[in-house]
Design an enzyme around this catalytic site. Structure first.
Site, PDB file in Angstrom:
ATOM      1  N   PHE A 197      -2.183   7.565  -1.826  1.00 54.34           N
ATOM      2  CA  PHE A 197      -2.156   8.767  -1.578  1.00 54.34           C
ATOM      3  C   PHE A 197      -1.746   9.484  -2.897  1.00 54.34           C
ATOM      4  CE2 PHE A 197      -0.959   6.335   2.115  1.00 54.34           C
ATOM      5  CZ  PHE A 197      -1.129   6.916   3.147  1.00 54.34           C
ATOM      6  N   THR A 230      -3.376   1.670   0.930  1.00 53.45           N
ATOM      7  CA  THR A 230      -3.942   3.166   0.851  1.00 53.45           C
ATOM      8  C   THR A 230      -3.029   3.774  -0.318  1.00 53.45           C
ATOM      9  OG1 THR A 230      -4.573   3.001   3.309  1.00 53.45           O
ATOM     10  CG2 THR A 230      -4.196   5.232   1.890  1.00 53.45           C
TER      11      THR A 230
END
Length: 264
Positions: free
Chosen positions: A165, A163
């Site tokens: 960010f 992921t």
């Protein structure tokens, strides 16, 4: 001490990222991603950490829509491996609960299982603590923190799951080298060939387009704004040339030129 706003409760993936990037800082836990933006705009936090994109499920829509809504800048991007576990009070449970992104990232494991969505993976853990009929999907660190039994590890569809960010604030910082730039493009009118008009200046300047996504403008039905990411920073001559060309017919707003870093 500087306050950093992150999506909570404790040991959500955003909270874990915040602890890695800002060790020892005061982390302000927010119940929704949009709340992170509000804390920054209201100057209750100096910076924030938001999830923007998962390798398996793509963009985090709430984050991109909030970038359109709030006047913040992207200062840096971080990528972090994401491994999900299933945790509960006991081996027997009735329902699996987690954030929609986490559930989607574990779709193969969840086939034919009863699932419920909630605002964050760490909130799922607190729900499992409060109700033994729930099993939660989230980080191993969260399960250990909340005292749950880890029933199964690495349940994500792809074990290379990552992921990305963003670190955001009200201040703009321009990365000089290996920069990526995020832009919001607001067409002044809809017309044939609009997408070609948007893409052509980047191709002519040999600028690599990394991401493009359309968003509803919120002004009227069928009107869209484009979120794009490109290689390079806004002060490079080739980027300036492309953006200057676009400004003849499109509103161009830079969200920031930033470095992308890997976090273990």
């Amino acid at each position: 001490m500087t306050k950093i706003a992150v999506l909570g409760p404790e040991y959500s993936y955003s909270h874990l990222m915040g602890m890695k990037v800002f060790p020892g800082e005061d982390l302000l836990l927010c119940d929704k991603i949009e709340r992170v933006f509000k804390e920054i705009v209201e100057q209750k936090a100096a910076k924030g950490i938001i999830p923007i994109e998962n390798m398996l499920q793509g963009s985090v829509r709430e984050s991109i829509l909030s970038l359109l809504k709030y006047p913040v800048k992207i200062n840096r991007a971080y990528t972090m491996p994401i491994q999900h576990c299933l945790a509960a009070q006991r081996d027997e449970y009735e329902t699996i609960v987690s954030h929609p992104q986490a559930l989607a990232q574990c779709s193969s494991f969840l086939a034919d299982k009863n699932v419920v969505e909630c605002p964050s993976t760490s909130r799922a853990m607190t729900m499992a603590i409060q109700d033994s009929s729930y099993a939660a999907i989230g980080s191993k660190e969260a399960a250990q923190h909340y005292g749950l039994k880890i029933l199964q590890e690495n349940i994500e569809d792809n074990h290379d799951n990552m992921t990305r960010f963003f670190m955001i604030s009200l201040e703009e910082t321009i990365a000089a080298e290996k920069a990526r730039t995020s832009l919001l493009l607001k067409p002044k009118e809809d017309r044939p060939g609009l997408l070609f008009l948007i893409l052509a200046p980047f191709a002519s300047q040999n600028i690599n387009l990394l991401k493009i996504e359309s968003l509803p403008s919120g002004r009227k039905m069928g009107e869209y704004v484009f979120y794009i990411e490109i290689d390079g920073n806004v002060h490079e001559e080739r980027v300036e040339a492309a953006l200057d060309f676009l400004r003849n017919s499109i509103g161009v707003y830079s969200l920031g030129s930033y470095e992308v870093m890997d976090v273990e």
